[in-house]
Design a protein around this motif. Sequence first.
Motif, PDB file in Angstrom:
ATOM      1  N   LEU A 122       0.823  -1.205   0.000  1.00  0.00           N
ATOM      2  CA  LEU A 122       0.000   0.000   0.000  1.00  0.00           C
ATOM      3  C   LEU A 122       0.857   1.255   0.000  1.00  0.00           C
ATOM      4  N   GLU A 123       0.345   2.278  -0.683  1.00  0.00           N
ATOM      5  CA  GLU A 123       0.996   3.594  -0.658  1.00  0.00           C
ATOM      6  C   GLU A 123      -0.102   4.649  -0.689  1.00  0.00           C
ATOM      7  N   HIS A 124       0.003   5.633   0.181  1.00  0.00           N
ATOM      8  CA  HIS A 124      -0.998   6.699   0.213  1.00  0.00           C
ATOM      9  C   HIS A 124      -0.699   7.697  -0.914  1.00  0.00           C
ATOM     10  N   TYR A 125      -1.761   8.116  -1.589  1.00  0.00           N
ATOM     11  CA  TYR A 125      -1.610   9.042  -2.716  1.00  0.00           C
ATOM     12  C   TYR A 125      -2.573  10.206  -2.531  1.00  0.00           C
ATOM     13  N   GLU A 126      -2.038  11.406  -2.608  1.00  0.00           N
ATOM     14  CA  GLU A 126      -2.867  12.596  -2.471  1.00  0.00           C
ATOM     15  C   GLU A 126      -3.114  13.208  -3.844  1.00  0.00           C
ATOM     16  N   MET A 127      -4.366  13.330  -4.207  1.00  0.00           N
ATOM     17  CA  MET A 127      -4.724  13.874  -5.514  1.00  0.00           C
ATOM     18  C   MET A 127      -4.590  15.395  -5.501  1.00  0.00           C
ATOM     19  N   GLY A 128      -4.140  15.939  -6.611  1.00  0.00           N
ATOM     20  CA  GLY A 128      -3.926  17.371  -6.720  1.00  0.00           C
ATOM     21  C   GLY A 128      -5.201  18.138  -7.011  1.00  0.00           C
ATOM     22  N   PRO A 129      -5.086  19.465  -7.140  1.00  0.00           N
ATOM     23  CA  PRO A 129      -6.266  20.323  -7.330  1.00  0.00           C
ATOM     24  C   PRO A 129      -7.022  20.051  -8.623  1.00  0.00           C
ATOM     25  N   ASP A 130      -6.316  19.597  -9.673  1.00  0.00           N
ATOM     26  CA  ASP A 130      -7.014  19.274 -10.918  1.00  0.00           C
ATOM     27  C   ASP A 130      -8.075  18.202 -10.687  1.00  0.00           C
ATOM     28  N   PHE A 131      -7.760  17.219  -9.844  1.00  0.00           N
ATOM     29  CA  PHE A 131      -8.706  16.140  -9.589  1.00  0.00           C
ATOM     30  C   PHE A 131      -9.909  16.634  -8.782  1.00  0.00           C
ATOM     31  N   ALA A 132      -9.685  17.603  -7.904  1.00  0.00           N
ATOM     32  CA  ALA A 132     -10.809  18.204  -7.185  1.00  0.00           C
ATOM     33  C   ALA A 132     -11.736  18.916  -8.159  1.00  0.00           C
ATOM     34  N   ALA A 133     -11.135  19.574  -9.165  1.00  0.00           N
ATOM     35  CA  ALA A 133     -11.933  20.300 -10.153  1.00  0.00           C
ATOM     36  C   ALA A 133     -12.724  19.359 -11.065  1.00  0.00           C
ATOM     37  N   LEU A 134     -12.347  18.073 -11.090  1.00  0.00           N
ATOM     38  CA  LEU A 134     -13.098  17.116 -11.899  1.00  0.00           C
ATOM     39  C   LEU A 134     -14.547  16.987 -11.451  1.00  0.00           C
ATOM     40  N   LEU A 135     -14.807  17.243 -10.184  1.00  0.00           N
ATOM     41  CA  LEU A 135     -16.176  17.149  -9.690  1.00  0.00           C
ATOM     42  C   LEU A 135     -17.078  18.125 -10.436  1.00  0.00           C
ATOM     43  N   THR A 136     -16.644  19.372 -10.534  1.00  0.00           N
ATOM     44  CA  THR A 136     -17.421  20.369 -11.271  1.00  0.00           C
ATOM     45  C   THR A 136     -17.499  20.019 -12.744  1.00  0.00           C
ATOM     46  N   ALA A 137     -16.402  19.509 -13.296  1.00  0.00           N
ATOM     47  CA  ALA A 137     -16.391  19.124 -14.715  1.00  0.00           C
ATOM     48  C   ALA A 137     -17.429  18.043 -14.994  1.00  0.00           C
ATOM     49  N   GLN A 138     -17.498  17.044 -14.110  1.00  0.00           N
ATOM     50  CA  GLN A 138     -18.484  15.983 -14.307  1.00  0.00           C
ATOM     51  C   GLN A 138     -19.902  16.537 -14.232  1.00  0.00           C
ATOM     52  N   GLN A 139     -20.148  17.409 -13.278  1.00  0.00           N
ATOM     53  CA  GLN A 139     -21.479  17.991 -13.123  1.00  0.00           C
ATOM     54  C   GLN A 139     -21.854  18.835 -14.340  1.00  0.00           C
ATOM     55  N   GLN A 140     -20.880  19.567 -14.896  1.00  0.00           N
ATOM     56  CA  GLN A 140     -21.168  20.378 -16.079  1.00  0.00           C
ATOM     57  C   GLN A 140     -21.481  19.509 -17.286  1.00  0.00           C
ATOM     58  N   ILE A 141     -20.664  18.490 -17.502  1.00  0.00           N
ATOM     59  CA  ILE A 141     -20.877  17.617 -18.657  1.00  0.00           C
ATOM     60  C   ILE A 141     -22.199  16.867 -18.527  1.00  0.00           C
ATOM     61  N   MET A 142     -22.475  16.347 -17.346  1.00  0.00           N
ATOM     62  CA  MET A 142     -23.735  15.638 -17.132  1.00  0.00           C
ATOM     63  C   MET A 142     -24.922  16.580 -17.326  1.00  0.00           C
ATOM     64  N   GLY A 143     -24.818  17.785 -16.795  1.00  0.00           N
ATOM     65  CA  GLY A 143     -25.920  18.732 -16.911  1.00  0.00           C
ATOM     66  C   GLY A 143     -26.204  19.143 -18.333  1.00  0.00           C
ATOM     67  N   VAL A 144     -25.163  19.484 -19.083  1.00  0.00           N
ATOM     68  CA  VAL A 144     -25.380  19.971 -20.443  1.00  0.00           C
ATOM     69  C   VAL A 144     -25.877  18.848 -21.354  1.00  0.00           C
ATOM     70  N   GLU A 145     -25.361  17.638 -21.190  1.00  0.00           N
ATOM     71  CA  GLU A 145     -25.826  16.540 -22.040  1.00  0.00           C
ATOM     72  C   GLU A 145     -27.232  16.094 -21.655  1.00  0.00           C
TER      73      GLU A 145
END
Length: 402
Positions: free
Chosen positions: A247-270
Amino acid sequence: MEQLLTRVAARDEQVLAWSWLDPAQAQARARQAAEEIRQGVRHSPLQGIPVAVKDLIDTEGMLTTYGSPIYKDHHPTSDAAIVTALKKAGAYVMGKTVSTEFACFTAGPTMNPHNPEYSPGGSSSGSAAAVADGQVPFAIGTQTAGSVIRPAAFNGVVGLKPSYGVLPTAGTFPLCPTLDTLGTFSRTVGDQRLILTALAPHLPIANAVKNPKILVCKTPFWSQGDDEMLTEFDQFVADCQQAGADLEHYEMGPDFAALLTAQQQIMGVEASRALSTHYDQQCDQLSAPLVALIEQGMQVNNADEAAAHNLKARCAHKLQQLFRDADFIITPATAGTAPKRVDGTGDPLFNRIWTLLGLPAITFPIAEGENGLPLGIQLIAPLGEDHALIDFADKLQTLTRA
């Protein structure tokens, strides 16, 4: 089939998992399947097995409403591609299971079989609940945000969201074509091998990964999980480590946090495009939350939509590089146990980014909350490594049961 129908008769008034089920037709299909087996016909390991199909998926001769009153009398004249694949594998459709409205967030009548006061999750509510309650061995659902992993975790069953595109979506209501993914529910991890092998024979079956390296990824949303989920997740990771996992702990960067909004935008518009005619002509038959989702999607401009897809591509590339030195990612499946039904179907917070990236994910139960409801873990693999993911989940579940 007689045993399953007896179970349905005894329990479904409490669970309400089915949107359409004709016992006589189910028995006839079972008799036909049994006769084929007697004649030596063997298409696949699914031969003669009944499967429930989400109400979002066209099934010839069965009412298919997409969870909406607009389609209350809709009987498709042809099967969706996944139903055709089931039949080709020798399985048969037992009936249709409840979906939330157009696979969004407005709940149907289904209750959590562990406790009817709680939600079964969504949008594949009926599929998860029917499997959890022993009313059917397998079920098909869909996921656009968290609609397989979340209800599977809430109901204490195994849910697999395969890699994007592995299972055919033709004939399934296209809410969000760049995200929509068919998924499967079962009561054991091993059962997922049977159904994926039968429904996706084109998918390579790779050898199990020896001594896999696992990235413990709490995701940028870790603080939004409840204390019970976070404690059980940490305990599960400790159990894995004690069992010898790398096991190794991995911390996701800010781009991955922004994916949440990206998913919501893509889902909403489609979704706003998919439902535009209903919004224009039958808005009074759409729920207020769905109208809000459509209107939010209408506000996403072309530049924002393109930026969301570009961010998705960048993060997918980063993960591809990450998977050069690691084999699997482990995260919570949900923020906690199922919410009360009056509070909705639960937040797909811990699922959205993996759906956006198209990666295969699987969940299975690891603990029971204080309210007696299940808590699930989520494992993620590189794109196309679906069979390796199932093998790893099966091994990991066995190791940690001791």
